[in-house]
Design a protein around this motif. Structure first.
Motif, PDB file in Angstrom:
ATOM      1  N   GLN A  64      -2.418   5.304   2.835  1.00 30.31           N
ATOM      2  CA  GLN A  64      -1.933   4.483   1.723  1.00 30.31           C
ATOM      3  C   GLN A  64      -1.947   5.258   0.414  1.00 30.31           C
ATOM      4  O   GLN A  64      -2.787   6.120   0.187  1.00 30.31           O
ATOM      5  CB  GLN A  64      -2.735   3.186   1.599  1.00 30.31           C
ATOM      6  CG  GLN A  64      -4.153   3.339   1.105  1.00 30.31           C
ATOM      7  CD  GLN A  64      -4.923   2.020   1.201  1.00 30.31           C
ATOM      8  OE1 GLN A  64      -5.547   1.750   2.219  1.00 30.31           O
ATOM      9  NE2 GLN A  64      -4.870   1.222   0.163  1.00 30.31           N
ATOM     10  N   ALA A  82       0.823  -1.211   0.000  1.00 25.61           N
ATOM     11  CA  ALA A  82       0.000   0.000   0.000  1.00 25.61           C
ATOM     12  C   ALA A  82       0.855   1.259   0.000  1.00 25.61           C
ATOM     13  O   ALA A  82       0.329   2.372  -0.095  1.00 25.61           O
ATOM     14  CB  ALA A  82      -0.923  -0.008   1.209  1.00 25.61           C
ATOM     15  N   ARG A  87      -8.712   4.153  -0.919  1.00 26.09           N
ATOM     16  CA  ARG A  87      -7.922   4.819   0.123  1.00 26.09           C
ATOM     17  C   ARG A  87      -8.685   5.995   0.713  1.00 26.09           C
ATOM     18  O   ARG A  87      -8.369   6.468   1.797  1.00 26.09           O
ATOM     19  CB  ARG A  87      -6.561   5.239  -0.415  1.00 26.09           C
ATOM     20  CG  ARG A  87      -6.609   6.217  -1.560  1.00 26.09           C
ATOM     21  CD  ARG A  87      -5.205   6.441  -2.125  1.00 26.09           C
ATOM     22  NE  ARG A  87      -5.235   7.355  -3.251  1.00 26.09           N
ATOM     23  CZ  ARG A  87      -5.477   6.980  -4.495  1.00 26.09           C
ATOM     24  NH1 ARG A  87      -5.712   5.713  -4.772  1.00 26.09           N
ATOM     25  NH2 ARG A  87      -5.515   7.865  -5.470  1.00 26.09           N
ATOM     26  N   THR A  90     -11.080   0.766   6.525  1.00 23.21           N
ATOM     27  CA  THR A  90      -9.844   1.424   6.114  1.00 23.21           C
ATOM     28  C   THR A  90      -8.709   1.221   7.115  1.00 23.21           C
ATOM     29  O   THR A  90      -8.903   1.373   8.320  1.00 23.21           O
ATOM     30  CB  THR A  90     -10.118   2.936   5.937  1.00 23.21           C
ATOM     31  OG1 THR A  90     -11.291   3.067   5.138  1.00 23.21           O
ATOM     32  CG2 THR A  90      -8.950   3.637   5.293  1.00 23.21           C
ATOM     33  N   GLU A 145      -9.968   8.779   5.340  1.00 21.08           N
ATOM     34  CA  GLU A 145      -8.821   8.829   4.430  1.00 21.08           C
ATOM     35  C   GLU A 145      -7.646   8.080   5.043  1.00 21.08           C
ATOM     36  O   GLU A 145      -7.377   8.202   6.225  1.00 21.08           O
ATOM     37  CB  GLU A 145      -8.426  10.279   4.146  1.00 21.08           C
ATOM     38  CG  GLU A 145      -9.503  11.013   3.371  1.00 21.08           C
ATOM     39  CD  GLU A 145      -9.197  12.493   3.222  1.00 21.08           C
ATOM     40  OE1 GLU A 145      -8.337  12.831   2.394  1.00 21.08           O
ATOM     41  OE2 GLU A 145      -9.813  13.292   3.942  1.00 21.08           O
ATOM     42  N   SER A 146      -6.984   7.318   4.189  1.00 18.68           N
ATOM     43  CA  SER A 146      -5.880   6.479   4.633  1.00 18.68           C
ATOM     44  C   SER A 146      -4.547   7.107   4.241  1.00 18.68           C
ATOM     45  O   SER A 146      -4.477   7.961   3.359  1.00 18.68           O
ATOM     46  CB  SER A 146      -5.999   5.102   3.983  1.00 18.68           C
ATOM     47  OG  SER A 146      -4.830   4.347   4.209  1.00 18.68           O
TER      48      SER A 146
END
Lengths: 167, 429
Positions: free
Chosen positions: B365, B283, B371, B417, B362-363
């Motif tokens: 990644q 990721a 993401r 997530t 929100e990630s």
């Protein structure tokens, strides 16, 4: 009377012209409208031509490659083996071939990202498939042997029919 | 004249070319009945999977925004029962795999029709032919994309979600009309011959039925009984099912899923030793991002809050036993997650617990189409929905989303997530 007659005539004329009843036209048209509605969205992509190749190609590869291939293998099998043995090969071979067909990307290690994405070993699938194939053939052989013994015990005209009887 | 005839009979366009004594209305009908039960179940579980993404909540959740009327049935995906998506998607994939031998046998049973000449005798038949192309091409395409996607073999042209969703609708449109047109004939054929069970148990080949246009006019000597054919097709289906389903059941049965991508064993051991989709390395998430400097940003109408992992651990901690269930069909048993309730985080930026809104997650990644993804308010408000910091009594491992991940009951895996960087309450685009 005349009304019934003309209705019958119209029905006949329609059948002759169209080839089926009006229900057929209704159903097929409704179906094709939905096919178009979804199909246009399926093709709404830069690679739409490749999608067409995939859809048409899937049907063609099945009809012109896959079916002739397994039919030829089956014909070869029937030519090589005694009739009462054919199915003892057919059964494990079919099961093994279907496993290979469905899981071909994993068995052939064609998926680069498999190990990176799952942290699971990718080399196990080929070994498992070979072992499963061996096990299926062994099982089939055991069943064939068991049946042969039982047939011998029952003697001619016993519970089991002759060796050429399809199973 | 006879020479020409004999030559023609050796070509697939002639019905006399196809000599298997097993072909006939009985076989096509028996296989058709199995598909008539199986294919609608595949469609329903597939459509449920689309609904489970909550595509009408945010464009971020929707890979087929041009769906139009095909989204007619969408609804808010529930959080109860918490194993809902495990079951629907596990059934979708295991059943789809198990139906492949039946699908191929069905095509085999009617293959002389595909080669018959002249191809078109009437307008009705021309429409049938066109419809058949969508039925066969669409069906094979849908199964093929599904089978490739669960093996992570992304060789198909474009986004899996688009291809499989619209391809399935093309297939099902043709399937529904085909089924409706053939049901009377199927029922009649099975009634006349003592029902499907009588067929599949019979140890003899079928007797020749007059006017059976699917039967070979010049059959070869039989080598397989009807029961033998049932064992061949049904046995292969069963074998495929039994070596796949364990990846959706877990526990000791995972070992029975010999060929399924998430069968066999679990990666690693210890508290974090359960199935992984996309580890940190894949990721693009680095230790530098998730170390001491990491902070969670929570935004809402009352501004923005930044929280370190220590500060999150100082908030009230709750536990929830929830699975990870992937669109690829595999899932884990319930894992024991511990962390902060999403609705408690909403409260930090001004929402009452019962009034928590939708949230955009929100990630960190870099790769992956989810993401950024949205969760609906019913998911945020559920007391089992957590921003998890620990699992099974240990800190999350980097591959399971350290420093913090979302876990929501009944949601598809991609909406849980990992490596969460920001939660934006009340704003999902």
């Amino acid at each position: 009377m005349t009304n019934t007659h003309s209705a019958q005539n119209a029905g006949l004329w329609w059948r002759r012209w169209y080839g089926a009843g009006p229900g057929h036209l209704l159903l097929t048209t409704a179906s094709l409208v939905l096919v178009c509605y979804a199909g246009l969205r399926l093709l709404d992509a830069d690679e739409w031509m490749t999608v067409v190749y995939w859809v048409v190609g899937a049907a063609l590869v099945h009809d012109l490659v896959l079916v002739p291939l397994y039919a030829a293998i089956d014909r070869g099998l029937r030519a090589l083996l005694a009739p009462h043995l054919v199915n003892y090969v057919r059964w494990p071979a079919t099961a093994s071939a279907l496993l290979l067909l469905v899981w071909f990307p994993l068995i052939s290690r064609a998926v680069d990202r498999y190990e990176r994405a799952t942290l699971l070993p990718a080399d196990v699938f080929l070994v498992r498939w070979l072992l499963m194939t061996a096990a299926l053939f062994a099982l089939s052989l055991a069943v064939a042997a068991l049946r042969a013994v039982r047939r011998r015990r029952a003697g001619p005209g016993g519970v089991n029919a002759g060796p050429t009887e399809p199973r | 004249m006879t020479d020409r005839r004999a030559l023609l009979d050796r070509l697939p366009v002639s019905p006399r070319f196809w000599r298997s004594p097993l072909r006939g209305t009985w076989l096509t009908s028996v296989l058709g009945v199995v598909l008539l039960a199986g294919v609608p179940l595949l469609l329903v579980t597939g459509l449920l999977s689309y609904a489970a993404y909550n595509p009408d909540l945010s464009p971020l959740n929707d890979k087929t925004p041009d769906k139009g009327l095909l989204g007619f049935y969408l609804f808010s995906w529930p959080t109860d029962p918490h194993w809902l998506y495990r079951v629907t998607q596990g059934v979708h994939v295991a059943l789809g795999v198990a139906l492949i031998p039946v699908l191929l046998a069905k095509l085999w049973s009617v293959i002389p029709r595909f080669f018959a000449l002249p191809p078109v005798r009437s307008v009705a038949q021309a429409l049938d032919r066109l419809s058949l192309l969508f039925l066969v091409g669409g069906g094979l395409f849908t199964f093929l994309t599904g089978v490739l996607n669960v093996q992570l073999d992304y060789v198909f042209p474009g986004s899996f979600y688009r291809l499989h969703f619209y391809g399935a609708w093309v297939f099902f449109a043709a399937f529904a009309a085909h089924a409706a047109l053939k049901i009377p004939q199927t029922v009649r054929s099975l009634r006349e011959h003592g029902g499907p069970i009588a067929h599949i148990r019979s140890t003899t080949p079928p007797a020749l039925v007059p006017n059976d246009d699917l039967a070979a006019p010049d059959p070869a000597p039989p080598t397989l009984s009807r029961r033998g054919l049932t064992a061949l097709v049904g046995g292969s289906s069963l074998l495929l099912f039994l070596t796949t389903a364990g990846q959706s059941i877990g526990g000791p049965l995972r070992r029975t899923a010999l060929f399924a991508p998430h069968g066999g064993g679990d990666p690693g051991g210890g508290p974090n030793g359960f199935q992984i989709n996309k580890p940190a390395a894949l990721a693009g998430v680095t230790d530098a991002q998730t170390g001491e400097a990491w902070q969670l940003v929570v935004t809402g109408p009352q501004g923005q809050v930044r929280l370190s992992r220590q500060e999150l651990l100082a908030m009230p901690q709750h536990t929830a036993a929830l699975p990870i269930a992937c669109v690829e069909g595999w899932s884990t048993e319930d894992q024991h997650w511990r962390g902060v309730r999403l609705r408690d985080l909403a409260a930090l930026v001004g929402y009452e617990a019962e009034g928590a809104p939708d949230v955009l997650v929100e990630s960190l990644q870099l790769h992956g189409s989810f993401r950024r993804a949205a969760l609906r308010h019913n998911q945020v408000r559920d007391p089992r929905s957590l921003l998890a910091l620990q699992v099974n009594g240990a800190d999350l491992s980097p591959d399971h989303g350290y420093p913090a991940r979302v876990i929501v009951p009944a949601a598809p895996g991609v909406l849980n997530t990992k490596w969460v960087a920001r939660l934006s309450f009340g704003r999902v685009l």
